[in-house]
Design a protein around this motif. Structure first.
Motif, PDB file in Angstrom:
ATOM      1  N   MET A 154       0.579  -1.182  -0.144  1.00 45.92           N
ATOM      2  CA  MET A 154       0.043  -0.017   0.021  1.00 45.92           C
ATOM      3  C   MET A 154       1.221   0.838  -0.198  1.00 45.92           C
ATOM      4  O   MET A 154       1.444   1.540   0.884  1.00 45.92           O
ATOM      5  CB  MET A 154      -0.550  -0.184   1.268  1.00 45.92           C
ATOM      6  CG  MET A 154      -1.915  -1.451   1.448  1.00 45.92           C
ATOM      7  SD  MET A 154      -2.612  -2.060   0.422  1.00 45.92           S
ATOM      8  CE  MET A 154      -3.868  -0.513   0.515  1.00 45.92           C
ATOM      9  N   HIS A 155       1.432   2.072  -1.292  1.00 48.12           N
ATOM     10  CA  HIS A 155       2.228   3.288  -0.863  1.00 48.12           C
ATOM     11  C   HIS A 155       1.197   4.232  -0.773  1.00 48.12           C
ATOM     12  O   HIS A 155       0.296   3.878  -1.002  1.00 48.12           O
ATOM     13  CB  HIS A 155       2.703   3.152  -2.728  1.00 48.12           C
ATOM     14  CG  HIS A 155       1.893   3.876  -3.902  1.00 48.12           C
ATOM     15  ND1 HIS A 155       3.034   5.007  -3.470  1.00 48.12           N
ATOM     16  CD2 HIS A 155       0.908   4.185  -4.684  1.00 48.12           C
ATOM     17  CE1 HIS A 155       1.948   5.779  -4.623  1.00 48.12           C
ATOM     18  NE2 HIS A 155       0.511   5.929  -4.757  1.00 48.12           N
ATOM     19  N   CYS A 156       2.408   5.361  -0.532  1.00 50.05           N
ATOM     20  CA  CYS A 156       2.318   6.535   0.192  1.00 50.05           C
ATOM     21  C   CYS A 156       0.996   6.329   0.833  1.00 50.05           C
ATOM     22  O   CYS A 156      -0.056   7.327   0.506  1.00 50.05           O
ATOM     23  CB  CYS A 156       2.304   7.192  -1.404  1.00 50.05           C
ATOM     24  SG  CYS A 156       1.742   9.014  -0.511  1.00 50.05           S
ATOM     25  N   PHE A 157       1.214   5.742   1.576  1.00 47.40           N
ATOM     26  CA  PHE A 157       0.150   5.091   2.922  1.00 47.40           C
ATOM     27  C   PHE A 157      -0.742   6.640   3.472  1.00 47.40           C
ATOM     28  O   PHE A 157       0.469   7.006   4.065  1.00 47.40           O
ATOM     29  CB  PHE A 157       0.401   4.352   3.881  1.00 47.40           C
ATOM     30  CG  PHE A 157      -1.012   3.200   4.635  1.00 47.40           C
ATOM     31  CD1 PHE A 157      -1.791   2.674   3.759  1.00 47.40           C
ATOM     32  CD2 PHE A 157      -1.431   3.976   6.094  1.00 47.40           C
ATOM     33  CE1 PHE A 157      -3.073   2.109   4.372  1.00 47.40           C
ATOM     34  CE2 PHE A 157      -3.006   3.559   6.879  1.00 47.40           C
ATOM     35  CZ  PHE A 157      -3.277   3.006   5.886  1.00 47.40           C
ATOM     36  N   THR A 158      -2.278   7.060   2.961  1.00 47.70           N
ATOM     37  CA  THR A 158      -2.704   7.667   4.044  1.00 47.70           C
ATOM     38  C   THR A 158      -3.608   7.720   5.124  1.00 47.70           C
ATOM     39  O   THR A 158      -4.319   8.181   5.523  1.00 47.70           O
ATOM     40  CB  THR A 158      -2.722   9.514   3.581  1.00 47.70           C
ATOM     41  OG1 THR A 158      -3.835   8.486   2.327  1.00 47.70           O
ATOM     42  CG2 THR A 158      -1.621   9.913   2.654  1.00 47.70           C
ATOM     43  N   PRO A 162      -7.265   1.354  11.408  1.00 45.50           N
ATOM     44  CA  PRO A 162      -7.503  -0.261  10.952  1.00 45.50           C
ATOM     45  C   PRO A 162      -7.922  -0.217   9.419  1.00 45.50           C
ATOM     46  O   PRO A 162      -7.239  -1.782   8.912  1.00 45.50           O
ATOM     47  CB  PRO A 162      -9.769  -0.081  11.270  1.00 45.50           C
ATOM     48  CG  PRO A 162      -8.905   1.227  12.478  1.00 45.50           C
ATOM     49  CD  PRO A 162      -7.838   2.351  12.463  1.00 45.50           C
ATOM     50  N   MET A 163      -7.913   0.699   8.895  1.00 48.34           N
ATOM     51  CA  MET A 163      -7.398   0.403   7.052  1.00 48.34           C
ATOM     52  C   MET A 163      -5.787  -0.491   7.199  1.00 48.34           C
ATOM     53  O   MET A 163      -5.625  -1.743   6.792  1.00 48.34           O
ATOM     54  CB  MET A 163      -7.184   1.775   5.845  1.00 48.34           C
ATOM     55  CG  MET A 163      -7.026   0.676   4.881  1.00 48.34           C
ATOM     56  SD  MET A 163      -7.094   1.913   3.245  1.00 48.34           S
ATOM     57  CE  MET A 163      -7.103   0.489   1.995  1.00 48.34           C
ATOM     58  N   ALA A 164      -5.068   0.069   7.947  1.00 44.71           N
ATOM     59  CA  ALA A 164      -3.586  -0.930   7.477  1.00 44.71           C
ATOM     60  C   ALA A 164      -3.493  -2.081   8.002  1.00 44.71           C
ATOM     61  O   ALA A 164      -2.779  -3.155   7.744  1.00 44.71           O
ATOM     62  CB  ALA A 164      -2.235   0.525   8.583  1.00 44.71           C
ATOM     63  N   LYS A 165      -4.408  -2.079   9.242  1.00 44.32           N
ATOM     64  CA  LYS A 165      -4.453  -3.426   9.782  1.00 44.32           C
ATOM     65  C   LYS A 165      -4.786  -4.048   9.448  1.00 44.32           C
ATOM     66  O   LYS A 165      -4.480  -5.817   9.141  1.00 44.32           O
ATOM     67  CB  LYS A 165      -5.378  -3.847  11.464  1.00 44.32           C
ATOM     68  CG  LYS A 165      -4.850  -5.320  12.091  1.00 44.32           C
ATOM     69  CD  LYS A 165      -3.933  -5.252  12.716  1.00 44.32           C
ATOM     70  CE  LYS A 165      -3.870  -7.002  13.550  1.00 44.32           C
ATOM     71  NZ  LYS A 165      -4.987  -7.287  13.053  1.00 44.32           N
ATOM     72  N   GLY A 171      -0.955  -9.388   3.806  1.00 45.58           N
ATOM     73  CA  GLY A 171      -0.461  -9.558   3.281  1.00 45.58           C
ATOM     74  C   GLY A 171       0.362  -8.837   3.105  1.00 45.58           C
ATOM     75  O   GLY A 171       1.702  -8.814   2.215  1.00 45.58           O
ATOM     76  N   TYR A 172      -0.266  -7.739   2.528  1.00 43.05           N
ATOM     77  CA  TYR A 172       0.957  -5.909   2.292  1.00 43.05           C
ATOM     78  C   TYR A 172       1.347  -5.128   3.511  1.00 43.05           C
ATOM     79  O   TYR A 172       1.826  -5.417   4.158  1.00 43.05           O
ATOM     80  CB  TYR A 172      -0.862  -5.145   1.610  1.00 43.05           C
ATOM     81  CG  TYR A 172      -0.957  -6.127   0.705  1.00 43.05           C
ATOM     82  CD1 TYR A 172      -0.726  -5.485  -0.758  1.00 43.05           C
ATOM     83  CD2 TYR A 172      -2.320  -6.515   0.675  1.00 43.05           C
ATOM     84  CE1 TYR A 172      -1.494  -5.866  -1.862  1.00 43.05           C
ATOM     85  CE2 TYR A 172      -2.791  -7.835  -0.619  1.00 43.05           C
ATOM     86  CZ  TYR A 172      -2.277  -6.698  -1.561  1.00 43.05           C
ATOM     87  OH  TYR A 172      -3.284  -7.510  -2.885  1.00 43.05           O
ATOM     88  N   TYR A 173       2.219  -4.675   2.495  1.00 45.34           N
ATOM     89  CA  TYR A 173       3.430  -4.023   3.474  1.00 45.34           C
ATOM     90  C   TYR A 173       2.707  -2.717   3.354  1.00 45.34           C
ATOM     91  O   TYR A 173       1.573  -2.208   2.132  1.00 45.34           O
ATOM     92  CB  TYR A 173       5.115  -4.601   2.303  1.00 45.34           C
ATOM     93  CG  TYR A 173       5.574  -5.615   2.594  1.00 45.34           C
ATOM     94  CD1 TYR A 173       6.686  -5.080   3.289  1.00 45.34           C
ATOM     95  CD2 TYR A 173       4.849  -6.308   2.355  1.00 45.34           C
ATOM     96  CE1 TYR A 173       7.634  -6.400   4.068  1.00 45.34           C
ATOM     97  CE2 TYR A 173       6.103  -7.962   2.476  1.00 45.34           C
ATOM     98  CZ  TYR A 173       6.686  -7.699   2.527  1.00 45.34           C
ATOM     99  OH  TYR A 173       7.390  -8.700   3.045  1.00 45.34           O
ATOM    100  N   VAL A 191      -0.216   5.175  12.738  1.00 42.98           N
ATOM    101  CA  VAL A 191       0.224   4.203  11.753  1.00 42.98           C
ATOM    102  C   VAL A 191       1.444   3.933  12.118  1.00 42.98           C
ATOM    103  O   VAL A 191       1.651   2.898  12.119  1.00 42.98           O
ATOM    104  CB  VAL A 191      -0.696   4.772  10.530  1.00 42.98           C
ATOM    105  CG1 VAL A 191      -0.552   2.988   9.769  1.00 42.98           C
ATOM    106  CG2 VAL A 191      -2.146   5.052  10.588  1.00 42.98           C
ATOM    107  N   ALA A 192       2.670   4.811  11.244  1.00 43.51           N
ATOM    108  CA  ALA A 192       3.297   4.470  11.683  1.00 43.51           C
ATOM    109  C   ALA A 192       4.250   3.773  13.104  1.00 43.51           C
ATOM    110  O   ALA A 192       5.489   2.998  12.969  1.00 43.51           O
ATOM    111  CB  ALA A 192       4.576   5.545  10.417  1.00 43.51           C
TER     112      ALA A 192
END
Length: 262
Positions: A154-158, A162-165, A171-173, A191-192
């Motif tokens: 998931m690039h340039c995560f913003t 909950p979405m990151a989890k 299996g995504y980074y 999140v970071a």
């Protein structure tokens, strides 16, 4: 060594480097950037991506069509994707995904293209680079439906935790850009702090989103060092340790990358 896991080298304003891409890359190398992943966004720029990878041994590339390029007549086909992905130096699929912030009216077209890219990723076995903006649930639903064994990033995560989890569970980074350094990005910094150390990447997304202290200016691959130093300090780890960890993560996610460890 640190890696810029997402940059658009063909879009850099190279005026400050005398119009020379090699000079821009060398400036990054001199700051300890050891590898670059140059990202495809359209049918038209795929040959440019492949030429970048052929020209520079420390540059790999991806090919794909960004969701915001679909309305410009750049719709891919499965055969085109598979042909383009079958080249040396092409190590990933994308940038693909969903962006309802700018073009919500093309949601159906975006979803069809996203599914096509994910099917191509399954066929070729290469990881996928995902762009998502204001399309959280649809993005997660389509990724879950695809259930790729090799997943992607998931690039340039913003988005929120909950979405990151949910993405991590699939299996995504998670990759952080200069946005994490912005004054109003407190939620993103939370999140970071929570992303596991073996699933985190850093990027510039250059020429966009220059990190502090370069915000407001053009972004360049050398500034991935500023992103990495910021996240390392945020997480309370030594920069060299964090740089080594994100390099290991990149190599694990992109096993075809030609990363040379000095």
């Amino acid at each position: 060594m640190v890696i810029d896991s997402h940059c658009h080298l063909d879009r850099l304003d190279l005026t400050a480097y005398g119009g020379c891409l090699e000079s821009a890359l060398q400036a990054a190398r001199e700051r300890g950037v050891g590898h670059f992943l140059c990202i495809g966004i359209s049918v038209e720029n795929a040959p440019v991506m492949r030429a970048m990878a052929a020209r520079f041994p420390d540059v790999d590339c991806s090919v794909g069509v960004h969701p915001l390029d679909l309305s410009r007549g750049s719709e891919p086909t499965m055969q085109w994707l598979l042909n383009e992905l079958d080249h040396p130096g092409v190590i990933a699929v994308g940038e693909t995904g969903l962006d309802y912030h700018y073009q919500a009216e093309t949601a159906q077209m975006q979803q069809e293209s996203f599914r096509l890219h994910l099917a191509a990723a399954r066929e070729c076995g290469k990881p996928v680079i995902v762009h998502t903006r204001e399309a959280k649930q649809d993005t997660l639903d389509i990724l879950s439906e695809a259930a790729l064994p090799q997943a992607g990033v998931m690039h340039c995560f913003t988005e929120d935790w909950p979405m990151a989890k949910a993405a991590l569970d699939l299996g995504y980074y998670i990759s952080f850009s200069g946005i994490v350094t912005f004054r109003n990005a407190d939620a993103l910094r939370e999140v970071a702090l929570q992303v596991p150390s073996d699933r985190i990447l850093v990027e510039t997304d250059s020429p966009y989103l220059a990190p502090v202290p370069h915000r407001g200016r053009a972004n360049f691959p050398e500034y991935v060092v500023d992103v990495a130093k910021f996240v390392a300090e945020l997480r309370g780890v030594d920069y060299s340790e964090f740089a080594a960890q994100t390099t290991d993560n990149f190599k694990r996610l992109f096993p075809l990358a030609r990363v040379q460890v000095s």
